[in-house]
Design a protein around this motif. Structure first.
Motif, PDB file in Angstrom:
ATOM      1  N   LYS A 171     -10.152 -10.426   1.605  1.00 35.39           N
ATOM      2  CA  LYS A 171     -10.144  -8.955   2.070  1.00 35.39           C
ATOM      3  C   LYS A 171      -9.218  -8.160   2.827  1.00 35.39           C
ATOM      4  O   LYS A 171      -8.818  -7.350   1.889  1.00 35.39           O
ATOM      5  CB  LYS A 171     -11.511  -8.403   2.794  1.00 35.39           C
ATOM      6  N   THR A 172      -8.337  -8.858   3.102  1.00 32.31           N
ATOM      7  CA  THR A 172      -7.552  -8.758   3.744  1.00 32.31           C
ATOM      8  C   THR A 172      -6.332  -8.168   2.766  1.00 32.31           C
ATOM      9  O   THR A 172      -5.578  -7.368   2.799  1.00 32.31           O
ATOM     10  CB  THR A 172      -6.191  -9.273   4.842  1.00 32.31           C
ATOM     11  N   ILE A 173      -6.020  -9.659   1.851  1.00 29.57           N
ATOM     12  CA  ILE A 173      -5.134  -9.840   0.965  1.00 29.57           C
ATOM     13  C   ILE A 173      -6.036  -7.716  -0.051  1.00 29.57           C
ATOM     14  O   ILE A 173      -4.573  -7.380  -0.640  1.00 29.57           O
ATOM     15  CB  ILE A 173      -5.189 -10.850   0.157  1.00 29.57           C
TER      16      ILE A 173
ATOM     17  N   GLU B  49      -0.032  -0.475   7.575  1.00 30.53           N
ATOM     18  CA  GLU B  49      -0.483  -1.014   9.412  1.00 30.53           C
ATOM     19  C   GLU B  49      -0.340  -2.270   9.124  1.00 30.53           C
ATOM     20  O   GLU B  49       0.031  -2.485  10.403  1.00 30.53           O
ATOM     21  CB  GLU B  49      -2.030  -0.808   8.913  1.00 30.53           C
ATOM     22  N   THR B  50      -0.339  -3.075   8.214  1.00 29.64           N
ATOM     23  CA  THR B  50       0.218  -4.794   8.885  1.00 29.64           C
ATOM     24  C   THR B  50       1.513  -5.193   8.613  1.00 29.64           C
ATOM     25  O   THR B  50       2.375  -5.497   8.473  1.00 29.64           O
ATOM     26  CB  THR B  50      -0.935  -5.761   7.280  1.00 29.64           C
TER      27      THR B  50
ATOM     28  N   PRO C 171     -13.129 -13.336   4.969  1.00 30.14           N
ATOM     29  CA  PRO C 171     -11.896 -12.445   5.509  1.00 30.14           C
ATOM     30  C   PRO C 171     -11.021 -11.718   5.245  1.00 30.14           C
ATOM     31  O   PRO C 171     -10.119 -11.076   5.249  1.00 30.14           O
ATOM     32  CB  PRO C 171     -13.033 -11.919   7.043  1.00 30.14           C
ATOM     33  N   THR C 172     -10.189 -12.836   4.793  1.00 31.27           N
ATOM     34  CA  THR C 172      -8.787 -13.210   4.553  1.00 31.27           C
ATOM     35  C   THR C 172      -8.595 -12.499   3.276  1.00 31.27           C
ATOM     36  O   THR C 172      -7.577 -11.976   2.639  1.00 31.27           O
ATOM     37  CB  THR C 172      -8.238 -14.776   4.300  1.00 31.27           C
TER      38      THR C 172
ATOM     39  N   ALA D 260      -7.123  -5.525   0.427  1.00 31.08           N
ATOM     40  CA  ALA D 260      -6.781  -4.558   0.831  1.00 31.08           C
ATOM     41  C   ALA D 260      -4.982  -3.373   1.259  1.00 31.08           C
ATOM     42  O   ALA D 260      -4.874  -2.227   0.773  1.00 31.08           O
ATOM     43  CB  ALA D 260      -7.656  -4.243   2.520  1.00 31.08           C
ATOM     44  N   LEU D 261      -4.432  -4.967   0.894  1.00 31.14           N
ATOM     45  CA  LEU D 261      -2.697  -4.878   0.667  1.00 31.14           C
ATOM     46  C   LEU D 261      -2.540  -3.418  -0.574  1.00 31.14           C
ATOM     47  O   LEU D 261      -1.363  -3.290  -0.457  1.00 31.14           O
ATOM     48  CB  LEU D 261      -1.968  -5.976   0.319  1.00 31.14           C
TER      49      LEU D 261
ATOM     50  N   HIS E 206      -2.643   0.114   4.107  1.00 29.37           N
ATOM     51  CA  HIS E 206      -2.527  -1.089   4.490  1.00 29.37           C
ATOM     52  C   HIS E 206      -1.372  -1.940   4.512  1.00 29.37           C
ATOM     53  O   HIS E 206      -1.209  -2.657   5.698  1.00 29.37           O
ATOM     54  CB  HIS E 206      -4.458  -1.990   4.389  1.00 29.37           C
ATOM     55  N   ARG E 207      -0.719  -1.938   3.624  1.00 35.17           N
ATOM     56  CA  ARG E 207       0.117  -1.866   3.629  1.00 35.17           C
ATOM     57  C   ARG E 207       1.509  -1.508   5.211  1.00 35.17           C
ATOM     58  O   ARG E 207       2.116  -2.252   5.584  1.00 35.17           O
ATOM     59  CB  ARG E 207       1.092  -2.224   2.980  1.00 35.17           C
TER      60      ARG E 207
END
Length: 252
Positions: free
Chosen positions: A15-17, A28-29, A12-13, A19-20, A25-26
């Motif tokens: 995938k999060t990176i 949103e986060t 998951p980590t 997505a940036l 996603h940038r």
């Protein structure tokens, strides 16, 4: 901090990176990615700590930053480079954002710059010449996109950024106490002149230049002579010429 070992691209980590890469996603986060030793060392020099550091070899001395070690295969999935550097940092955008600094000695304002490569190159030039505050006006592209960050070559961490809608920035210019400089093909003044501090340089979009509303705010109009056949200069080239000329007296 003890390193985390990740060997799967499905983590998951990871995938999060990954997505940036996407603006959504940038936004949103509030995070962005910078890659390579040069970029991360510039961040360190500027006192900007990443939220996490991802590396293949480690160890990295990043204090309490989350330390993630990955396989070369996972790094290849994360990297935007053909030959991954093996080092990636994830940073908060807020670390580089600030309000418009009307008290700065020199300010560069960029209106509706759409090309990430141009924006990154201009930021790199501003850093090189010692201009520390850049205002992104209107529809200027995302300074935290991978393309822009890569084009800055680490200089993104050497400046502060403000972001304002065109109307709000135009209103803020009413309070500016110094020169407001813009380029114009029919200007009487050559750009090679002595500039008075404080100086605010306005640069417009690649296609249409400054909007009429911002152009009207300039109290100094200059031209860049072009004796050849080209109708205009690339905005990054024009910005470099003006920034170095504005700082020329201090650079001797």
């Amino acid at each position: 901090m003890m390193p985390e070992i990740i060997t799967s691209a499905q983590n998951p980590t990871i995938k999060t990176i990954r997505a940036l890469d996407q603006k959504k996603h940038r936004q949103e986060t509030g995070l962005f990615v910078a890659e390579g030793v040069r970029a991360l060392e510039r961040a360190r020099t500027g006192g900007i700590s990443p939220d996490m550091v991802i590396s293949v070899t480690g160890p990295q001395d990043w204090g309490q930053t989350r330390d993630i070690r990955v396989s070369e295969a996972v790094m290849a999935r994360l990297s935007a480079q053909n030959n991954p550097s093996g080092l990636i940092g994830v940073f908060k955008q807020s670390a580089l954002l600030s309000p418009f600094n009307a008290g700065a000695d020199i300010v560069l304002a960029l209106e509706d710059i759409r090309d990430p490569g141009n924006l990154g190159t201009i930021i790199r030039t501003a850093d090189a010449v010692g201009v520390r505050h850049v205002v992104l006006v209107g529809d200027t592209c995302d300074p935290f996109s991978p393309e822009t960050v890569r084009a800055t070559m680490g200089s993104l961490f050497g400046i502060t950024l403000a972001r304002l809608p065109t109307a709000r920035f135009a209103a803020a210019l009413d309070e500016w106490q110094g020169e407001i400089v813009a380029t114009a093909a029919d200007a009487d003044l050559d750009f090679r002149r002595a500039y008075q501090r404080p100086t605010l340089l306005l640069m417009g979009s690649e296609g249409s230049g400054l909007s009429s509303g911002l152009a009207a705010k300039a109290n100094v109009a200059v031209r860049i002579p072009m004796p050849g056949q080209a109708e205009s200069l690339n905005v990054a080239t024009a910005s470099a010429l003006l920034l170095y000329e504005i700082r020329r007296a201090e650079l001797k």
